[in-house]
Design a protein around this motif. Sequence first.
Motif, mmCIF file in Angstrom:
data_model
loop_
_atom_site.group_PDB
_atom_site.id
_atom_site.type_symbol
_atom_site.label_atom_id
_atom_site.label_comp_id
_atom_site.label_asym_id
_atom_site.label_seq_id
_atom_site.Cartn_x
_atom_site.Cartn_y
_atom_site.Cartn_z
ATOM 1 N N VAL A 29 0.818 -1.204 0.000
ATOM 2 C CA VAL A 29 0.000 0.000 0.000
ATOM 3 C C VAL A 29 0.854 1.256 0.000
ATOM 4 O O VAL A 29 0.566 2.230 -0.718
ATOM 5 C CB VAL A 29 -0.966 -0.005 1.199
ATOM 6 C CG1 VAL A 29 -1.679 1.335 1.331
ATOM 7 C CG2 VAL A 29 -1.987 -1.127 1.063
ATOM 8 N N THR A 30 1.923 1.275 0.798
ATOM 9 C CA THR A 30 2.743 2.481 0.888
ATOM 10 C C THR A 30 3.412 2.803 -0.448
ATOM 11 O O THR A 30 3.599 3.977 -0.785
ATOM 12 C CB THR A 30 3.806 2.326 1.981
ATOM 13 O OG1 THR A 30 4.494 1.070 1.802
ATOM 14 C CG2 THR A 30 3.175 2.349 3.362
ATOM 15 N N THR A 31 3.791 1.767 -1.205
ATOM 16 C CA THR A 31 4.404 2.010 -2.513
ATOM 17 C C THR A 31 3.391 2.615 -3.478
ATOM 18 O O THR A 31 3.685 3.585 -4.191
ATOM 19 C CB THR A 31 4.953 0.697 -3.098
ATOM 20 O OG1 THR A 31 5.876 0.116 -2.177
ATOM 21 C CG2 THR A 31 5.666 0.949 -4.425
ATOM 22 N N ARG A 32 2.196 2.051 -3.504
ATOM 23 C CA ARG A 32 1.158 2.588 -4.379
ATOM 24 C C ARG A 32 0.808 4.020 -3.987
ATOM 25 O O ARG A 32 0.611 4.890 -4.852
ATOM 26 C CB ARG A 32 -0.088 1.698 -4.319
ATOM 27 C CG ARG A 32 0.148 0.283 -4.789
ATOM 28 C CD ARG A 32 -1.035 -0.620 -4.480
ATOM 29 N NE ARG A 32 -2.112 -0.435 -5.438
ATOM 30 C CZ ARG A 32 -2.264 -1.169 -6.533
ATOM 31 N NH1 ARG A 32 -1.396 -2.109 -6.837
ATOM 32 N NH2 ARG A 32 -3.287 -0.961 -7.353
ATOM 33 N N GLN A 33 0.746 4.276 -2.682
ATOM 34 C CA GLN A 33 0.422 5.631 -2.239
ATOM 35 C C GLN A 33 1.532 6.625 -2.574
ATOM 36 O O GLN A 33 1.256 7.796 -2.844
ATOM 37 C CB GLN A 33 0.157 5.648 -0.739
ATOM 38 C CG GLN A 33 -1.233 5.151 -0.356
ATOM 39 C CD GLN A 33 -1.624 5.598 1.032
ATOM 40 O OE1 GLN A 33 -0.876 5.397 1.984
ATOM 41 N NE2 GLN A 33 -2.773 6.215 1.160
ATOM 42 N N ALA A 34 2.784 6.175 -2.550
ATOM 43 C CA ALA A 34 3.879 7.068 -2.924
ATOM 44 C C ALA A 34 3.723 7.522 -4.370
ATOM 45 O O ALA A 34 3.918 8.704 -4.696
ATOM 46 C CB ALA A 34 5.223 6.364 -2.723
ATOM 47 N N VAL A 35 3.350 6.591 -5.242
ATOM 48 C CA VAL A 35 3.125 6.938 -6.646
ATOM 49 C C VAL A 35 1.914 7.857 -6.761
ATOM 50 O O VAL A 35 1.943 8.881 -7.469
ATOM 51 C CB VAL A 35 2.931 5.666 -7.495
ATOM 52 C CG1 VAL A 35 2.611 6.033 -8.946
ATOM 53 C CG2 VAL A 35 4.169 4.792 -7.441
ATOM 54 N N GLN A 36 0.836 7.502 -6.070
ATOM 55 C CA GLN A 36 -0.378 8.317 -6.125
ATOM 56 C C GLN A 36 -0.119 9.746 -5.638
ATOM 57 O O GLN A 36 -0.539 10.725 -6.273
ATOM 58 C CB GLN A 36 -1.476 7.678 -5.274
ATOM 59 C CG GLN A 36 -2.028 6.380 -5.826
ATOM 60 C CD GLN A 36 -3.008 5.738 -4.849
ATOM 61 O OE1 GLN A 36 -2.972 6.002 -3.654
ATOM 62 N NE2 GLN A 36 -3.891 4.904 -5.366
ATOM 63 N N ALA A 37 0.547 9.866 -4.488
ATOM 64 C CA ALA A 37 0.788 11.191 -3.912
ATOM 65 C C ALA A 37 1.666 12.037 -4.831
ATOM 66 O O ALA A 37 1.436 13.249 -4.978
ATOM 67 C CB ALA A 37 1.447 11.056 -2.541
ATOM 68 N N THR A 38 2.657 11.411 -5.444
ATOM 69 C CA THR A 38 3.532 12.160 -6.349
ATOM 70 C C THR A 38 2.761 12.650 -7.568
ATOM 71 O O THR A 38 2.898 13.818 -7.981
ATOM 72 C CB THR A 38 4.715 11.287 -6.780
ATOM 73 O OG1 THR A 38 5.414 10.814 -5.623
ATOM 74 C CG2 THR A 38 5.687 12.079 -7.647
ATOM 75 N N VAL A 39 1.931 11.776 -8.153
ATOM 76 C CA VAL A 39 1.147 12.175 -9.318
ATOM 77 C C VAL A 39 0.134 13.260 -8.935
ATOM 78 O O VAL A 39 -0.030 14.262 -9.634
ATOM 79 C CB VAL A 39 0.434 10.953 -9.930
ATOM 80 C CG1 VAL A 39 -0.542 11.377 -11.029
ATOM 81 C CG2 VAL A 39 1.453 9.968 -10.485
ATOM 82 N N GLY A 40 -0.573 13.055 -7.817
ATOM 83 C CA GLY A 40 -1.547 14.047 -7.364
ATOM 84 C C GLY A 40 -0.897 15.385 -7.057
ATOM 85 O O GLY A 40 -1.434 16.454 -7.394
ATOM 86 N N ALA B 59 -5.614 14.879 -5.301
ATOM 87 C CA ALA B 59 -5.605 13.628 -4.543
ATOM 88 C C ALA B 59 -6.708 12.689 -5.019
ATOM 89 O O ALA B 59 -6.485 11.477 -5.171
ATOM 90 C CB ALA B 59 -5.766 13.929 -3.049
ATOM 91 N N VAL B 60 -7.899 13.225 -5.268
ATOM 92 C CA VAL B 60 -9.022 12.404 -5.714
ATOM 93 C C VAL B 60 -8.713 11.760 -7.066
ATOM 94 O O VAL B 60 -8.925 10.552 -7.265
ATOM 95 C CB VAL B 60 -10.305 13.250 -5.805
ATOM 96 C CG1 VAL B 60 -11.403 12.492 -6.540
ATOM 97 C CG2 VAL B 60 -10.777 13.648 -4.407
ATOM 98 N N LEU B 61 -8.197 12.536 -8.014
ATOM 99 C CA LEU B 61 -7.874 11.987 -9.333
ATOM 100 C C LEU B 61 -6.802 10.904 -9.221
ATOM 101 O O LEU B 61 -6.866 9.878 -9.915
ATOM 102 C CB LEU B 61 -7.403 13.110 -10.258
ATOM 103 C CG LEU B 61 -8.460 14.155 -10.639
ATOM 104 C CD1 LEU B 61 -7.831 15.272 -11.459
ATOM 105 C CD2 LEU B 61 -9.613 13.506 -11.396
ATOM 106 N N ALA B 62 -5.822 11.122 -8.347
ATOM 107 C CA ALA B 62 -4.740 10.150 -8.203
ATOM 108 C C ALA B 62 -5.246 8.825 -7.642
ATOM 109 O O ALA B 62 -4.902 7.756 -8.152
ATOM 110 C CB ALA B 62 -3.641 10.724 -7.308
ATOM 111 N N VAL B 63 -6.095 8.874 -6.605
ATOM 112 C CA VAL B 63 -6.545 7.615 -6.002
ATOM 113 C C VAL B 63 -7.567 6.898 -6.875
ATOM 114 O O VAL B 63 -7.737 5.683 -6.761
ATOM 115 C CB VAL B 63 -7.133 7.838 -4.589
ATOM 116 C CG1 VAL B 63 -6.077 8.417 -3.659
ATOM 117 C CG2 VAL B 63 -8.362 8.714 -4.613
ATOM 118 N N LEU B 64 -8.254 7.634 -7.741
ATOM 119 C CA LEU B 64 -9.241 6.995 -8.615
ATOM 120 C C LEU B 64 -8.608 6.339 -9.836
ATOM 121 O O LEU B 64 -9.079 5.295 -10.295
ATOM 122 C CB LEU B 64 -10.279 8.028 -9.074
ATOM 123 C CG LEU B 64 -11.277 8.523 -8.030
ATOM 124 C CD1 LEU B 64 -12.198 9.568 -8.631
ATOM 125 C CD2 LEU B 64 -12.099 7.372 -7.463
#
Length: 496
Positions: free
Chosen positions: A183-194, A321-326
């Motif tokens: 999860v932390t790896t996926r969130q790192a990518v998501q947070a960077t993109v967002g 953040a919403v676009l990144a997690v979706l």
Amino acid sequence: MLKRVFVAPDPGRVRLRFAARAVVGIGLAVVVCGFAGHSLVGAVTGGLAALLALFTVTDATVRGQAVTTALLPAVGLPVLAAAAELHDHPVARDLTFLAVIGAGVYARRWGPRGHSLGVFAFMTFFVAQFLHATSDRLPELYAAVLLSVATAAAVRFGLWCYERHLPPAPVAAPPAGTGLARVTTRQAVQATVGAAFALVVGQLVSGDRWYWAVGATWWVFVNTTSRGETLVRGFRRVLGTVIGIGLGLLIAVPLDGAGLPTAVLLAACVFGIFYTAAVSYTWMMLCVTVLAELLYGLLGVLTPHLLALRLAETGIGALGAVLAVLFVLPVTTHTTTDAWIQRALRCVHACTAEAAARLAGADADPARRVAELEQLLARVRLSVAPLVHPLNPMLRRKRRARRVLTLLDDCAREIRGLVAVAADPEASHDARLAAACWRVEAAVEALTGGTHGDLPVTDHPPAEGPALAHLHGLERALADLATPLRTPPGSPLVGA
């Protein structure tokens, strides 16, 4: 929302002490910076460094907290130097900021210490943008950070270390995984993109205050592990910001940086941030927004236009953040909810087994398992929050999720009662307790092992003795859990 803050339980007045100590520690850090001859910018930097040192360090033991606090400057000062040196090089500055964000989120894989250091690194870069720090200010800012972290540590570990008298807080680690399954790896990518989205769009809106959008994206990702949690947190951040801006128009703008009343309100905001953080993100963001407005008032730049700009940038950050997690490596709500509920149920079994062993005369300590269960249930509530949110239109899933939470709370209540009975040195063990503990074990295995057979629970005559009564209550709660957890058959636990 009012009830959640002012009626929420505070065992041992821990939240109250946490907030009061923060006011003392941060206030003392600002005073120390003043005596050291630092400018207003240096004092603000020091106060924010002290706030982070007192707020973000959450290791399970006092020793661990002290080590993490000592490591904060080692992470923050190089980041501060990079932010100041790159102030006049926007492309390099922005790329470095995104790298800090990705690394800060990825560091959460190493638990509370990684999380604390990641937050401190991000906020150091953020504060440098907030104060428009340049390389000529670095000596003063370095000194302010070091003095303030040391002052906060002296208050936390010397003057008022109430944690020494509390049992070590159990830490609920996130679900395991490797590579992009973590999860932390996926969130790192998501947070960077967002954050990249927020940075670009935020700069189109304002070339001076774009970092507000990036900050909103970052904080939406903190303490979340799924798509649903992130969406709810983004909504609460915007709501808290809107309310805070309204208060700012009524309070901060008329004050116009007046010294004494601003200082009093800053202390109140610090108290509010720390006191409400554990129970209401909306209230915490309200206090953070008013705090920022008061600081801008001290710096002499607060205007209604600036408040409107903050709201716009916050909305951009939340949207990022919403676009990144979706759309970027999404982690569904049911994936994390399943994992947390299963861990909570296995903890119920472990609590029961240790309580039974204690009743049988063995040297067992079920109390520590109860503390772990409370931590896991807190994570379950956070994970299920999107499903029980008032704006969730899926009524059937909302009812199922609420039913699961109610029954898990029933399990926790029976476990606490059983452990309290087991702590009585005169409590005795008999064959019926052993049989009831076996049925609890079998029920947990049926709920967590993917089987769909009937749970081994039967009607019982009135229980003789409190221990047996708690075990029978636990059996009934586990039997009732089978319906919401298995409906429809084969579906994920309270899936979304």
